[in-house]
Design a protein around this motif. Structure first.
Motif, mmCIF file in Angstrom:
data_model
loop_
_atom_site.group_PDB
_atom_site.id
_atom_site.type_symbol
_atom_site.label_atom_id
_atom_site.label_comp_id
_atom_site.label_asym_id
_atom_site.label_seq_id
_atom_site.Cartn_x
_atom_site.Cartn_y
_atom_site.Cartn_z
ATOM 1 N N LEU A 175 -21.499 16.665 36.011
ATOM 2 C CA LEU A 175 -22.077 17.948 36.685
ATOM 3 C C LEU A 175 -20.138 17.611 36.331
ATOM 4 O O LEU A 175 -19.382 16.852 36.316
ATOM 5 C CB LEU A 175 -21.565 17.294 37.691
ATOM 6 C CG LEU A 175 -21.568 19.349 38.535
ATOM 7 C CD1 LEU A 175 -22.304 20.841 37.651
ATOM 8 C CD2 LEU A 175 -21.533 19.295 39.845
ATOM 9 N N THR A 176 -19.935 19.004 35.587
ATOM 10 C CA THR A 176 -18.345 18.911 35.277
ATOM 11 C C THR A 176 -17.616 20.687 35.761
ATOM 12 O O THR A 176 -18.801 21.663 35.673
ATOM 13 C CB THR A 176 -17.793 19.303 33.874
ATOM 14 O OG1 THR A 176 -19.035 19.634 32.474
ATOM 15 C CG2 THR A 176 -18.391 17.957 33.471
ATOM 16 N N LEU A 177 -16.439 20.555 36.117
ATOM 17 C CA LEU A 177 -15.829 21.632 35.972
ATOM 18 C C LEU A 177 -14.545 21.679 34.862
ATOM 19 O O LEU A 177 -13.306 21.887 35.150
ATOM 20 C CB LEU A 177 -15.269 21.790 37.048
ATOM 21 C CG LEU A 177 -16.231 22.110 37.874
ATOM 22 C CD1 LEU A 177 -15.546 21.924 39.942
ATOM 23 C CD2 LEU A 177 -16.632 23.410 38.694
ATOM 24 N N ASP A 178 -15.117 21.986 34.054
ATOM 25 C CA ASP A 178 -13.964 21.851 32.517
ATOM 26 C C ASP A 178 -14.182 23.642 31.442
ATOM 27 O O ASP A 178 -15.216 23.790 32.100
ATOM 28 C CB ASP A 178 -13.650 20.630 32.127
ATOM 29 C CG ASP A 178 -15.540 20.347 31.633
ATOM 30 O OD1 ASP A 178 -15.864 21.052 30.786
ATOM 31 O OD2 ASP A 178 -15.305 19.180 32.150
ATOM 32 N N ALA A 179 -14.029 23.181 31.054
ATOM 33 C CA ALA A 179 -13.515 24.421 29.934
ATOM 34 C C ALA A 179 -14.775 24.006 28.666
ATOM 35 O O ALA A 179 -15.593 25.014 28.784
ATOM 36 C CB ALA A 179 -12.633 24.541 28.652
ATOM 37 N N ALA A 180 -15.586 23.282 28.564
ATOM 38 C CA ALA A 180 -16.871 22.871 28.056
ATOM 39 C C ALA A 180 -18.141 23.828 28.896
ATOM 40 O O ALA A 180 -18.910 24.125 27.785
ATOM 41 C CB ALA A 180 -17.267 21.389 27.999
ATOM 42 N N PRO A 188 -22.364 17.448 23.265
ATOM 43 C CA PRO A 188 -21.647 16.466 24.733
ATOM 44 C C PRO A 188 -20.840 15.404 23.996
ATOM 45 O O PRO A 188 -20.081 14.823 24.497
ATOM 46 C CB PRO A 188 -22.605 16.471 25.497
ATOM 47 C CG PRO A 188 -24.061 15.987 24.541
ATOM 48 C CD PRO A 188 -24.314 17.365 23.605
ATOM 49 N N GLY A 189 -21.504 15.056 22.684
ATOM 50 C CA GLY A 189 -20.504 13.680 22.360
ATOM 51 C C GLY A 189 -19.300 13.880 21.491
ATOM 52 O O GLY A 189 -19.282 12.806 20.913
ATOM 53 N N GLY A 190 -19.199 15.552 21.220
ATOM 54 C CA GLY A 190 -18.600 15.448 19.935
ATOM 55 C C GLY A 190 -16.850 15.664 20.482
ATOM 56 O O GLY A 190 -16.687 15.778 21.691
ATOM 57 N N VAL A 191 -16.109 15.648 18.756
ATOM 58 C CA VAL A 191 -14.915 15.919 19.488
ATOM 59 C C VAL A 191 -14.720 17.157 20.310
ATOM 60 O O VAL A 191 -13.484 17.668 21.163
ATOM 61 C CB VAL A 191 -14.080 15.575 17.914
ATOM 62 C CG1 VAL A 191 -12.707 15.806 18.179
ATOM 63 C CG2 VAL A 191 -14.168 13.674 17.567
ATOM 64 N N ALA A 192 -15.262 17.905 20.165
ATOM 65 C CA ALA A 192 -14.789 19.074 20.435
ATOM 66 C C ALA A 192 -14.855 19.316 22.679
ATOM 67 O O ALA A 192 -14.354 19.567 23.078
ATOM 68 C CB ALA A 192 -15.568 20.575 19.969
ATOM 69 N N ALA A 193 -16.846 18.879 22.726
ATOM 70 C CA ALA A 193 -16.121 18.609 23.739
ATOM 71 C C ALA A 193 -15.199 17.683 24.841
ATOM 72 O O ALA A 193 -15.422 18.038 25.089
ATOM 73 C CB ALA A 193 -17.840 18.120 24.256
ATOM 74 N N ALA A 194 -15.001 16.717 24.174
ATOM 75 C CA ALA A 194 -14.191 15.678 24.796
ATOM 76 C C ALA A 194 -12.907 16.358 24.821
ATOM 77 O O ALA A 194 -11.866 15.792 26.019
ATOM 78 C CB ALA A 194 -13.924 14.330 23.709
ATOM 79 N N VAL A 195 -12.124 17.540 23.933
ATOM 80 C CA VAL A 195 -11.389 17.771 24.481
ATOM 81 C C VAL A 195 -10.982 18.801 25.020
ATOM 82 O O VAL A 195 -10.244 19.699 26.428
ATOM 83 C CB VAL A 195 -10.623 18.753 22.792
ATOM 84 C CG1 VAL A 195 -9.172 19.929 22.556
ATOM 85 C CG2 VAL A 195 -10.724 17.979 21.971
#
Length: 255
Positions: A175-180, A188-195
């Motif tokens: 569970l997250t609370l971010d722009a993703a 979920p394992g990509g660079v865009a998701a990490a940013v």
């Protein structure tokens, strides 16, 4: 004959001592509701920074200690193995080996995290000092900038507290609370998701408080530009870290 009378110099008024900052509890509350009042106290007073950092470290230790009451070690191991698989690792370690590593990693992460609560204060203080003190010709004593950072990081602690409470209540470590969350179907394992994981309402709030605090210390009105610069710097660091992690995972999968 009258004797000359020596004139006595009028006593010089003693300069008023700088006002002491409000108690820690009051400063914590004002950081969320009246941050300008807190930063004004740090401008002319002793600029305390230890208290807020100590609160953040204590919160980290407390939530880590409470984790087994809500999320079992088996759930953590399953989540970790899933993340390893998403990163492309072919040979995953056995669960019993992960259980031993989990205990050691939890202790190490808690100790490192508690130390980081104090170290990041001075690291961000150096950033604010470089922006306001060196680039903008502002004050050149670093302690008030560190005090601003220490109080601003209380907001990130609140964000982590809310996220951890939601994870514990739902049993979902993903569970997250971010722009993703705004980009469905994202790898979920990509660079865009990490940013995008680095962009949260609380990280933007912290950047705004840091910029406002630096401006208040130097009696400047404009702070939005510095806040945008801090957010851009955060995104750049997140991108660099994501690229390094992605390349390392790719080499590990290939090997």
């Amino acid at each position: 004959m009258t004797l000359p009378v020596a004139e006595t110099a009028a006593p010089t008024a003693a300069s008023p001592a700088p006002a002491r900052p409000a108690p820690l509890a009051s400063r914590i509350v004002d950081t969320f509701f009246s941050p300008g009042r807190v930063f004004e106290q740090l401008r002319d007073g002793p600029a305390p920074w230890v208290g807020p950092a100590l609160v953040c470290a204590a919160l980290l230790v407390l939530l880590t200690a409470l984790r087994p009451l809500f999320i079992t070690n088996a759930q953590v191991i399953e989540f970790t193995l899933q993340k390893m698989s998403e990163m492309g690792m072919q040979q995953l370690p056995p669960a019993d080996q992960m259980a031993t590593q989990l205990t050691i990693q939890t202790i190490a992460n808690t100790v490192f995290g508690a130390v980081w609560m104090f170290a990041r204060v001075w690291l961000m203080g150096l950033v604010l000092f470089a922006l306001y003190g060196l680039m903008m010709g502002g004050r050149t004593d670093i302690r008030p900038y560190a005090a601003v950072a220490s109080h601003a990081f209380l907001v990130s602690a609140l964000g982590w507290l809310l996220l951890t409470a939601l994870q514990y209540a739902s049993g979902r470590l993903d569970l997250t609370l971010d722009a993703a969350l705004l980009v469905p179907g994202l790898d979920p394992g990509g660079v865009a998701a990490a940013v995008l994981h680095a962009v949260t309402p609380f990280s933007v709030w912290v950047a705004a408080l840091l910029a406002l605090g630096g401006a208040t210390l130097n009696r400047r009105r404009g702070w939005v530009g510095v806040a945008a610069l801090l957010i851009s710097l955060q995104l750049a660091l997140a991108l660099a870290f994501a690229l390094v992690t992605h390349l390392a995972a790719g080499r590990a999968a290939a090997g």
